[in-house]
Design an enzyme around this catalytic site. Sequence first.
Site, short mmCIF file in Angstrom:
data_model
loop_
_atom_site.label_atom_id
_atom_site.label_comp_id
_atom_site.label_asym_id
_atom_site.label_seq_id
_atom_site.Cartn_x
_atom_site.Cartn_y
_atom_site.Cartn_z
N GLU A 125 1.01 -1.23 -0.11
CA GLU A 125 -0.08 0.13 0.10
C GLU A 125 0.93 1.20 0.06
OE1 GLU A 125 -2.83 -0.39 -0.49
OE2 GLU A 125 -3.63 -2.43 0.29
N CYS A 180 -2.34 9.47 2.35
CA CYS A 180 -1.80 8.80 0.92
C CYS A 180 -3.21 9.12 0.27
CB CYS A 180 -1.38 7.39 1.01
SG CYS A 180 -2.57 6.20 1.94
#
Length: 463
Positions: free
Chosen positions: A231, A265
């Site tokens: 991720e 993010c």
Amino acid sequence: MAYASTNPYTGEVLKTFAYATDATVRDAIGKAHAAFLAWRETPFATRAAILQKAADLLRRNADDYARLLTLEMGKLFGEAKAEVELSARIFEYYVRNTEKLLQPERLPVADPAEGEAVLVHEPLGVLLAIEPWNFPYYQIARIIAPQLSAGNTMLLKHASNVPQSAAAFEKLMREAGLPDGAFINLYATRKQVEMIINDPRVHGVALTGSEDAGSIVASQAGKALKKSTMELGGADAFVVLADADLEKTVPWAVFGRHWNGGQVCVSSKRMIVVDDVYDAFLSRYRQGVAGLRAGDPFDPETTLAPLSSQGAADDIRERLRQAIAHGAKAEEVGPPVPNQGAFVQPTILTEIGEDNPARYWEFFGPVSMLFRAKDEEDAIRIANDSPFGLGGSVFTRDIRHGAEVARKISTGMVFVNHPTKVEADLPFGGIRRSGYGRELLGLGLKEFVNHKLIDVVDIDAHF
């Protein structure tokens, strides 16, 4: 100094921790493997009771857990408490759903009279989690809750600037009743990470972090033939169509870009606005950003947190300098941020040409990139003109059409009329340089289980 907790608002070094020795790491792997051999046989009801106890403890001591987040990485105290609650909800999701999600699956066979085929889902063993600093508890919870509930055991290598948060979560799980060795926090070095991955008792690695870290760890895992999930970064598009309700859209844009100090993010880093409403959007957005108040993250009046470190703030300023040098226009917005603390002045970047490398960067802080799109088709083109593919959002009064536009945006997640968000009951993950694999829900649960076929044949049917 190895792992160190430094208050990004005051600059005070709170506590330091020595690196783990190689012997400590080897011992931890052995304990985790031994724990796995027992944990995989533990009834699910027992596992679920421990996860529920962890959720209960998080809620019972929410202020204490949240305070540590604010001290270590500067998160607004209110946002820190929200992260504690989100972590508790993730535990509870797997308490309610794991047993059902891992039920054996009977497969259709050509001739049922000959026997049956069943797919069972079994834990792999010891797993390594490498996690970042921006959501110190949530990042742990979203990997250990599914994997512990599935019967795996976990080693944690957390970010070096949140060592107390990592230790607090390890203590939490012990207090919840997790057996010794089932979850171990290690202040490991990068070299030791490779040693862990190469150990035959370790069966997979899950990393959340930067592209550079992901590339290194994914290479190590691949060389060792170990399963991995990555991720990584993102530069989410916030697409504003011509019919968007700006009165509601702009506050979401301000929040979507600046929550957690802009260090997310999936924050809304690229505002892509069709020409019809661009000027009106920019004017309102500028006013919204100017209303943010930077200050002590413990003060409930503060709405803009410091960055996680002075180094992070300096990095943002250097990236801004380079963006401007390549032709971008930068506008600092709002009252000057305090001199104390790792703050960066909120900045809006416009006129970012297609030859400007900043167009493809991830600014991990309060920097907004605004793009004027000629029309909806151009907005979709700009949204997809990115090396990342994590999240995104579309704002429109026509939600059905918004869903159609969302399908054309090439990312792992798209939200209509809301910035990309994280929830206990929604999957998380991206494509391209944003990584691979999914976390949360059944998708995350099944990333590190063995999907084993058991085919039972009636021998008499063949003679």
